[in-house]
Design an enzyme around this catalytic site. Structure first.
Site, PDB file in Angstrom:
ATOM      1  N   SER A 164       1.123  -1.438  -0.312  1.00 46.29           N
ATOM      2  CA  SER A 164      -0.056  -0.242  -0.116  1.00 46.29           C
ATOM      3  C   SER A 164       0.904   1.395  -0.512  1.00 46.29           C
ATOM      4  CB  SER A 164      -0.608   0.086   1.496  1.00 46.29           C
ATOM      5  OG  SER A 164      -2.033  -0.885   1.413  1.00 46.29           O
ATOM      6  N   GLU A 247      -1.821  -3.298  14.307  1.00 45.66           N
ATOM      7  CA  GLU A 247      -2.064  -3.574  12.993  1.00 45.66           C
ATOM      8  C   GLU A 247      -3.446  -3.028  12.892  1.00 45.66           C
ATOM      9  OE1 GLU A 247      -2.366  -4.089   8.037  1.00 45.66           O
ATOM     10  OE2 GLU A 247      -1.588  -5.442   9.918  1.00 45.66           O
ATOM     11  N   SER A 363      -6.501 -12.866   5.580  1.00 45.86           N
ATOM     12  CA  SER A 363      -6.905 -13.215   4.680  1.00 45.86           C
ATOM     13  C   SER A 363      -8.223 -13.770   5.867  1.00 45.86           C
ATOM     14  CB  SER A 363      -6.736 -14.177   3.958  1.00 45.86           C
ATOM     15  OG  SER A 363      -6.555 -15.537   4.305  1.00 45.86           O
TER      16      SER A 363
END
Length: 381
Positions: A164, A247, A363
């Site tokens: 990102s 995170e 995921s």
């Protein structure tokens, strides 16, 4: 998690400051940026982020001795919620401020603190995260990017993907294999690598939305100083896991304020188009409202119980909850807003980008494994 009178005063201070400063040159930035829209007004958002820093509104949770405010977890939650309520622009320094900074504070050397923390706090250097790879994806322990010492420098070769904002970053923290023949989490090191050098190539990846905030990054004999390893060489897996735990912190509560705004706007769209007359649509909107409150309650409970410590299983449950909720909201938006809707582009973007929510940041499949083995005690397959 309960808010004391002092906490509410802090909330009032945050709200007052945002109201006063999202004006003048920054008045037009409300709502700019965010997932799928990071291309919007980057230079102006960078200026806003530096304005925040000058007023002491960055790095809230960092200890005062490292340039932060030493804010409590509750105060951080309050700030993120008020920031989202004010529709303030998405910040450009999140990776450095929220991920690398706390990791360096926990594992870095005094020299690393002195070199890297001040420019992160002042938003003078931007960072990206070099974790995922084409052959590893969510299986982070399988990274193949390698690095070796050449005199007083690490030489790095390999490829990262889904990085990102790499096209805007000055530095990247890279997980690389530094011990030949090592496997899985052993033999990895956590390296700080400058992006502006001949050995680094960044290629943006065009997404379904037409934007390109993710990138693939190639390291071809890229170099960084030998001192730019966080923790001991070979101990990068432990450091990387600590970053992943960070995170999913207090910023999640601010994200949920944004989700609530999307839900309220979608309900208004349903009333405008007449879709709200459909009992099935009304039921789905009610379920979305209930689900969002469940997510917020669970997030508060998780943060309150952890008090800054990592609980991978609880964090994984929260990730699955919010990512699936947001994906389902995008699908509901497509049911409500037909192609002729004035806001169709907005809802189409939500639908398309929210497909990635269940993939990035870990995921669903990986989160299910963590929940199964660490929370439920099930055997690994």
């Amino acid at each position: 998690m309960r808010f004391t009178p002092q906490d509410e005063q802090f909330r009032a201070d945050v709200r007052e400051w945002l109201d006063a400063n999202l004006a003048g040159e920054f008045a037009g930035l409300r709502g700019a940026g965010g997932p799928g829209r990071e291309h919007e007004r980057h230079d102006e958002r960078l200026a806003w982020n530096r304005h925040l820093a000058a007023a002491g509104w960055t790095c809230l949770g960092w200890p005062a001795e490292h340039g932060g405010r030493g804010a409590s977890l509750i105060q951080q939650v309050i700030f993120y919620e008020e920031y989202a309520r004010a529709d303030a622009p998405a910040r450009v320094s999140i990776v450095g401020e929220e991920l690398l900074g706390p990791t360096l504070i926990a594992f870095g050397t005094p020299d690393q603190h002195e070199r890297f923390l001040p420019p992160i706090r002042a938003v003078r250097e931007l960072w990206c995260q070099g974790y995922s790879e084409p052959g590893a994806g969510s299986d982070l322990a399988s990274v193949a990017t390698r690095a070796g010492l050449d005199g007083d420098e690490w030489v790095i070769n390999g490829q990262k993907i889904w990085t990102s904002l790499a096209h805007l970053a000055d530095w990247c923290f890279v997980l690389a294999r530094t011990e030949a023949g090592s496997r899985r989490g052993a033999g990895l090191s956590y390296l700080l690598v400058p992006m502006d050098q001949p050995g680094v190539t960044v290629r943006p990846i065009r997404q379904l939305t037409g934007t390109a905030e993710f990138n693939e990054v190639f390291f071809d004999d890229a170099r960084t100083a030998a001192a730019n390893v966080v923790g001991a060489p070979g101990d990068g897996w432990r450091v990387a896991k600590a970053t992943l735990a960070i995170e999913r912190g207090a910023a999640m509560l601010g994200q949920q304020v944004g989700f609530r705004r999307e839900l309220e706007d979608l309900a208004a769209e349903a009333r405008r188009t007449g879709a709200a007359r459909d009992p099935l649509i009304r039921d789905k909107l009610a379920r979305a409202w209930t689900g969002l409150h469940v997510i917020r309650t669970y997030a508060l409970d998780t943060l309150g119980a952890a008090e800054g410590t990592a609980d991978p299983a609880r964090a994984s449950v929260l990730k699955v909850l919010w990512s699936r909720w947001h994906r389902d909201l995008g699908e509901l938006a497509m049911e409500i807003a037909g192609p002729g809707s004035p806001g169709y582009d907005r809802w189409q973007r939500l639908f398309l980008f929210s497909r990635a929510d269940t993939i990035y940041g870990g995921s669903d499949e990986i989160q299910h494994d963590i929940i199964a083995t660490r929370a439920l005690g099930l055997p690994r397959s």
